[in-house]
Design a protein around this motif. Structure first.
Motif, PDB file in Angstrom:
ATOM      1  N   ALA A   1      47.043  62.945  63.272  1.00  0.00           N
ATOM      2  CA  ALA A   1      47.926  61.861  64.297  1.00  0.00           C
ATOM      3  C   ALA A   1      47.680  60.388  62.939  1.00  0.00           C
ATOM      4  CB  ALA A   1      46.215  61.583  65.340  1.00  0.00           C
TER       5      ALA A   1
ATOM      6  N   ALA B   1      53.983  54.483  60.720  1.00  0.00           N
ATOM      7  CA  ALA B   1      53.947  53.515  62.078  1.00  0.00           C
ATOM      8  C   ALA B   1      54.916  54.300  62.827  1.00  0.00           C
ATOM      9  CB  ALA B   1      54.400  52.834  61.708  1.00  0.00           C
TER      10      ALA B   1
ATOM     11  N   ARG C   1      53.665  57.534  63.803  1.00  0.00           N
ATOM     12  CA  ARG C   1      51.948  57.583  64.662  1.00  0.00           C
ATOM     13  C   ARG C   1      53.066  57.250  65.702  1.00  0.00           C
ATOM     14  NH1 ARG C   1      49.938  54.151  60.796  1.00  0.00           N
ATOM     15  NH2 ARG C   1      50.160  52.379  61.824  1.00  0.00           N
ATOM     16  N   ARG C   2      54.361  56.631  65.999  1.00  0.00           N
ATOM     17  CA  ARG C   2      54.683  56.450  67.152  1.00  0.00           C
ATOM     18  C   ARG C   2      54.983  57.876  67.761  1.00  0.00           C
ATOM     19  NH1 ARG C   2      56.220  55.929  71.156  1.00  0.00           N
ATOM     20  NH2 ARG C   2      57.848  54.271  72.351  1.00  0.00           N
TER      21      ARG C   2
ATOM     22  N   TYR D   1      52.054  49.751  72.196  1.00  0.00           N
ATOM     23  CA  TYR D   1      52.984  50.789  71.835  1.00  0.00           C
ATOM     24  C   TYR D   1      55.009  50.281  72.523  1.00  0.00           C
ATOM     25  CZ  TYR D   1      49.621  54.590  70.650  1.00  0.00           C
ATOM     26  OH  TYR D   1      48.845  55.302  69.942  1.00  0.00           O
TER      27      TYR D   1
ATOM     28  N   ARG E   1      53.792  40.897  69.440  1.00  0.00           N
ATOM     29  CA  ARG E   1      53.560  41.808  70.429  1.00  0.00           C
ATOM     30  C   ARG E   1      51.712  42.062  69.767  1.00  0.00           C
ATOM     31  NH1 ARG E   1      56.954  43.514  75.088  1.00  0.00           N
ATOM     32  NH2 ARG E   1      56.658  45.182  75.658  1.00  0.00           N
TER      33      ARG E   1
ATOM     34  N   LEU F   1      45.453  54.128  65.853  1.00  0.00           N
ATOM     35  CA  LEU F   1      46.223  55.297  66.448  1.00  0.00           C
ATOM     36  C   LEU F   1      48.014  54.493  67.316  1.00  0.00           C
ATOM     37  CD1 LEU F   1      44.115  57.614  68.707  1.00  0.00           C
ATOM     38  CD2 LEU F   1      45.295  58.046  66.689  1.00  0.00           C
ATOM     39  N   ALA F   2      47.606  53.151  67.199  1.00  0.00           N
ATOM     40  CA  ALA F   2      48.991  52.598  67.432  1.00  0.00           C
ATOM     41  C   ALA F   2      49.985  52.377  66.603  1.00  0.00           C
ATOM     42  CB  ALA F   2      48.623  51.201  68.600  1.00  0.00           C
ATOM     43  N   PRO F   3      51.238  52.902  67.045  1.00  0.00           N
ATOM     44  CA  PRO F   3      52.142  52.313  65.419  1.00  0.00           C
ATOM     45  C   PRO F   3      52.302  50.699  64.877  1.00  0.00           C
ATOM     46  CG  PRO F   3      53.248  52.619  67.303  1.00  0.00           C
ATOM     47  CD  PRO F   3      51.662  52.772  67.970  1.00  0.00           C
ATOM     48  N   VAL F   4      51.520  49.988  65.193  1.00  0.00           N
ATOM     49  CA  VAL F   4      51.296  48.513  64.505  1.00  0.00           C
ATOM     50  C   VAL F   4      50.844  48.423  63.426  1.00  0.00           C
ATOM     51  CG1 VAL F   4      51.541  47.563  67.150  1.00  0.00           C
ATOM     52  CG2 VAL F   4      49.252  47.547  65.739  1.00  0.00           C
ATOM     53  N   SER F   5      51.531  47.712  62.439  1.00  0.00           N
ATOM     54  CA  SER F   5      51.197  47.136  61.189  1.00  0.00           C
ATOM     55  C   SER F   5      48.512  47.057  60.825  1.00  0.00           C
ATOM     56  CB  SER F   5      51.078  46.208  60.454  1.00  0.00           C
ATOM     57  OG  SER F   5      50.778  44.919  60.838  1.00  0.00           O
TER      58      SER F   5
END
Lengths: 233, 224
Positions: free
Chosen positions: A60, A82, A85-86, A114, B5, B88-92
């Protein structure tokens, strides 16, 4: 049977090579290799401390490997964290939910993180899937443990990841919820997406999965179809 | 734009949670109010000494109230597992840090805006100028940025209530000194031009440095 993956043209949803991970002097994962094809459902068994949860955390992107590489849907977790993780949805012991927000507000928050398209519609869809649509505007703290777990599942699938990582997802769920989760996961893998699940419930793990692995001392001691264990469903 | 965002999502979530619980702003506000009251009686601030004492009292109140607010910045994330969910989120990590710092900045501005009238009434303070507003904005930005970082560090320790001020104040001291100096000049207790032209740009430089370094350190400390 592995199907065409939902992301790009990579053959595997997971490619782990030579993974080492330790905490201080204690090795937890040791030279671990793992490949998981699209549409596969891997059940991970093992005693406490065998490294199951650490492996899920590494997949993860929550635990940084000491050495070795991890690719999720073709994205290297070191080089493109990133993007990797997406592709992942996680249901862990902690629900990652804010108790003073409602179910809908929690999902709205994660959906914005997301960048989920058509977020309102998608929220209704996942709430319906986990049977919480009538409780959408109730605060999380007023939900039972089982309902919070279902909401955590909704959160994990909200962004339609190509890989679901489940750490003992059945704990705290009643029989009907476990049956609903089984159905959801069956449809999930049928659509070509993959699942890795840790569990201590051998019967459930064998019944749900297409592949079984047994971890011991940070390594995969057995990796194959459940039937080989001689206790198949 | 890619960072805006997730930052906006974090601000929305934290404002909503604060509106529901009110545990950060209200407690910090009460504490700041008590500080102003105690100083007012302890120092027996006469109208002739307002210009001399007001800058110090004002910034002690802001700093103490702000520290109390900062101490809660990551507690909710930690207690409810939200920090792991965020990571866990795809953010920096930068976007997560700057979102949290922006929330702290907004909370501090609300606290300061509510404390200023109390301060003005109790100390008979009337010297509100643009220079003072600039000093408050710049110092608060630096305070919130560093405070958010140290809140993220302290929340991972057992004695976080003690650790935060111990770690935080030595680093933020130049900003507080600058804020007190500019406030003093703005209210007429010192030579205005030299102090303001020296300290206001310096506060802006501190902010710029903190806004670059703090997100970078944050991304290191949240990796496991």
């Amino acid at each position: 049977m592995a199907q065409t993956g939902p992301v790009g043209n990579t053959n595997n949803s997971i490619e782990v090579t030579g993974l080492h991970k330790g905490f201080g002097d204690l090795p937890v994962l040791w030279d671990l290799d793992l490949e998981l094809g699209w549409g596969e459902f891997l059940a991970l068994f093992g005693a406490n401390g065998s490294g199951k949860t650490t492996l899920l955390r590494a997949l993860a992107g929550q635990a940084r490997p000491d050495s070795g590489s991890i690719r999720i849907a073709g994205f290297d977790t070191r080089r493109r964290p990133a993007a990797a993780r997406r592709q992942v949805g996680v249901v862990a012991h902690s629900a990652f939910l804010y108790e003073d927000l409602t179910c809908r507000e929690n999902l709205t928050f994660y959906g914005r993180l997301y960048s989920v398209e058509n977020l309102k519609g998608r929220i209704e869809e996942v709430l319906e899937l986990v049977g919480l649509n009538r409780r959408a505007d109730r605060r999380v703290r007023s939900l039972s443990h089982g309902m919070q777990k279902r909401l955590a599942i909704a959160r994990a699938i909200l962004h339609q990841p190509s890989l679901l990582l489940l750490d003992e997802p059945e704990s705290g769920l009643d029989r009907d919820s476990v049956a609903s989760l089984a159905e959801l996961l069956r449809e999930w893998t049928a659509s070509g997406r993959s699942v890795v699940m840790t569990t201590h419930n051998v019967d459930l793990g064998l019944a749900w999965s297409s592949r079984v692995a047994v971890m011991s001392n940070g390594r995969l001691d057995f990796d194959g179809a459940g039937d080989y264990l001689g206790v198949g469903s | 734009m890619r960072m805006l965002r997730p930052m906006a999502a974090l601000v929305w979530k934290d404002l909503l949670l604060e509106l529901r619980s009110r545990d950060i702003v209200v407690s910090a506000l009460v504490f700041g109010f008590l500080v102003v009251v105690v100083f007012n009686f302890a120092l027996k601030v006469s109208p002739e000494r307002v210009a001399e004492l007001a800058p110090g009292i004002l910034w002690v109140a802001f700093a103490f109230a702000g520290t109390l607010a900062m101490s809660r910045a990551f507690v909710r994330e930690r207690e409810q597992g939200g920090l792991e969910g965020l990571l866990l989120a795809p953010v920096s990590r930068d976007a997560i840090f700057l979102g949290k710092a922006l929330v702290s900045f907004l909370f501090m501005l609300v606290i300061e805006a509510a404390l200023l009238p109390v301060f003005a009434i109790l100390l008979n303070f009337t010297s509100f100028t643009l220079t003072l507003a600039g000093a408050i904005l710049l110092a608060t930005l630096g305070f919130a940025t560093v405070g958010t970082l140290f809140s993220a560090i302290a929340v991972q320790t057992r004695s976080r209530e003690v650790m935060l001020p111990v770690l935080f104040f030595p680093i933020i001291l130049p900003v507080l000194i600058g804020a007190v100096e500019v406030t003093g000049a703005a209210v007429g207790s010192g030579p205005e031009t030299g102090v303001v032209t020296r300290w206001l740009p310096l506060l802006a430089v501190f902010d710029a440095v903190f806004l670059v370094i703090c997100p970078w350190i944050f991304s290191i400390i949240v990796e496991e």
